[in-house]
Design a protein around this motif. Sequence first.
Motif, PDB file in Angstrom:
ATOM      1  N   PHE A 244       0.826  -1.199   0.000  1.00 29.45           N
ATOM      2  CA  PHE A 244       0.000   0.000   0.000  1.00 29.45           C
ATOM      3  C   PHE A 244       0.868   1.259   0.000  1.00 29.45           C
ATOM      4  N   GLY A 245       2.159   1.083  -0.276  1.00 28.15           N
ATOM      5  CA  GLY A 245       3.059   2.225  -0.267  1.00 28.15           C
ATOM      6  C   GLY A 245       3.274   2.836  -1.638  1.00 28.15           C
ATOM      7  N   ILE A 246       2.860   2.128  -2.682  1.00 30.01           N
ATOM      8  CA  ILE A 246       3.089   2.602  -4.048  1.00 30.01           C
ATOM      9  C   ILE A 246       2.305   3.884  -4.296  1.00 30.01           C
ATOM     10  N   GLY A 247       2.990   4.911  -4.751  1.00 29.74           N
ATOM     11  CA  GLY A 247       2.324   6.199  -4.949  1.00 29.74           C
ATOM     12  C   GLY A 247       2.108   6.558  -6.401  1.00 29.74           C
ATOM     13  N   GLU A 248       1.893   5.561  -7.255  1.00 27.90           N
ATOM     14  CA  GLU A 248       1.659   5.860  -8.657  1.00 27.90           C
ATOM     15  C   GLU A 248       0.625   4.903  -9.238  1.00 27.90           C
TER      16      GLU A 248
ATOM     17  N   PHE B  22      -1.980   4.855   3.343  1.00 25.91           N
ATOM     18  CA  PHE B  22      -2.236   3.692   2.497  1.00 25.91           C
ATOM     19  C   PHE B  22      -2.572   4.200   1.101  1.00 25.91           C
ATOM     20  N   SER B  23      -1.964   3.615   0.066  1.00 29.51           N
ATOM     21  CA  SER B  23      -2.317   3.951  -1.305  1.00 29.51           C
ATOM     22  C   SER B  23      -3.084   2.795  -1.929  1.00 29.51           C
ATOM     23  N   VAL B  24      -4.128   3.122  -2.698  1.00 25.33           N
ATOM     24  CA  VAL B  24      -4.912   2.063  -3.341  1.00 25.33           C
ATOM     25  C   VAL B  24      -4.484   1.866  -4.795  1.00 25.33           C
ATOM     26  N   THR B  25      -3.233   2.162  -5.086  1.00 29.52           N
ATOM     27  CA  THR B  25      -2.699   1.960  -6.433  1.00 29.52           C
ATOM     28  C   THR B  25      -1.966   0.625  -6.554  1.00 29.52           C
ATOM     29  N   TYR B  26      -2.273  -0.314  -5.657  1.00 31.78           N
ATOM     30  CA  TYR B  26      -1.671  -1.645  -5.709  1.00 31.78           C
ATOM     31  C   TYR B  26      -2.057  -2.340  -7.023  1.00 31.78           C
TER      32      TYR B  26
END
Length: 410
Positions: A50-54, A379-383
């Motif tokens: 959930f750490g991916i920011g793109e 949390f990022s939802v770009t998984y």
Amino acid sequence: MSDPYFQKLFAERIGGAGYGKGTDIYKFEKIKRAKRKVLAEHPERRLIDFGIGENDEPADESVRRVMAEEIHKPENRGYADNGIMAFREAAARFMKREFDVELDPLTEINHCIGSKTALAMLPAAFINPGDITLMTVPGYPVAGTHTRYYGGQVYKLPLLPENDFFPDLDSIPGDVLRRAKMLVLNYPNSPTGKTATADFFRRVVDFARDNELVVVQDAAHSMLSYEAPPLSFLQVPGAREVGVEVHSLSKGWHMIGWRLGWVCGHPKIVQAFADVKDNCDSGQFIAIQKAGVAALDNPEIPRRVRAKYHRRLAKLVAVLRKCGFRCEIPGGTYFLYTPAPLEVAGRRFANAEEVSQYLISDHSIVTVPWDDAGAYLRFSVTYPAQTEADEDELMAETERRLAALRPRFD
């Protein structure tokens, strides 16, 4: 090994003679190291990132098709300098269609190689040694970094829940305001997810006029607005007289690596940006700008992107709340900014960074810690997930790992 002769020549802005000798590790590097370690030690345990920011998917096929056509045309081979008129006109059409903001594409819009470069260049137009840039924290630090490069200072405005994640402009000391030249905002805000209101932007306009400040509104997440239609700073009367807005095709169009955006607003500020830009780059590849035209002229693309990430945020919030976390769907962005628990599974933590490292090492769940204005996890939802069924499977696995943690916040 002895230092090279030029060790003493490094500029103070990047550490001077001590450059490269520090032991501090940037938090994102700590996360990368922790990820590598847990993957090596627990190859059997899937990493939930959930750490991916793109964005997790490529640009729309229609945009890629235009790029494929334009890349072969010889007229697109040369320097673009301050951008092709076709892209400026497309940005003007977009601003009119989405925000009812009319802009002169010749004088009030200029392209940039992504919003990051614009935020890096704008301080060069205003900051002298001793000047101050007002910036919200947590937030994107680039304008502040370059303010310091020019001998200026950054005054941080914490985004706190008691202020509804808006900066407390009335709290800024008079001696700071007298030296301040720029106010950098970012709404929808990364990472808090707060969206701006017209009333807030009106107060910003009055504040900027009263204190003779230039406003730079970073609108990179503008099309990822959920609780209300996307709002532009330039929709507010008087905004164009005090500043500019920086837009990006990255988040709202799945065009992260394409590096394309624009600066729009007061013509003199846009011109100053263009003059600085002339001495920094020679413009984005023309084929990319033409693909950007296709993206901007297709209103369905950002609507599909917005629907996707809103759906994912709703699923994540439901899972985290079921597991005892305190969170709700943000007003915008594809980030969820939630208080970090002080205790998890009976273990106490001093800050969000410790919690984040624990989640990676013990549960192979990656988050990004923010300790700038309280302890929070992002949390990022770009998984990566190909289908909604894949999303549901990942959420089920997340719930399985977090269910027994019993987070405490007191």
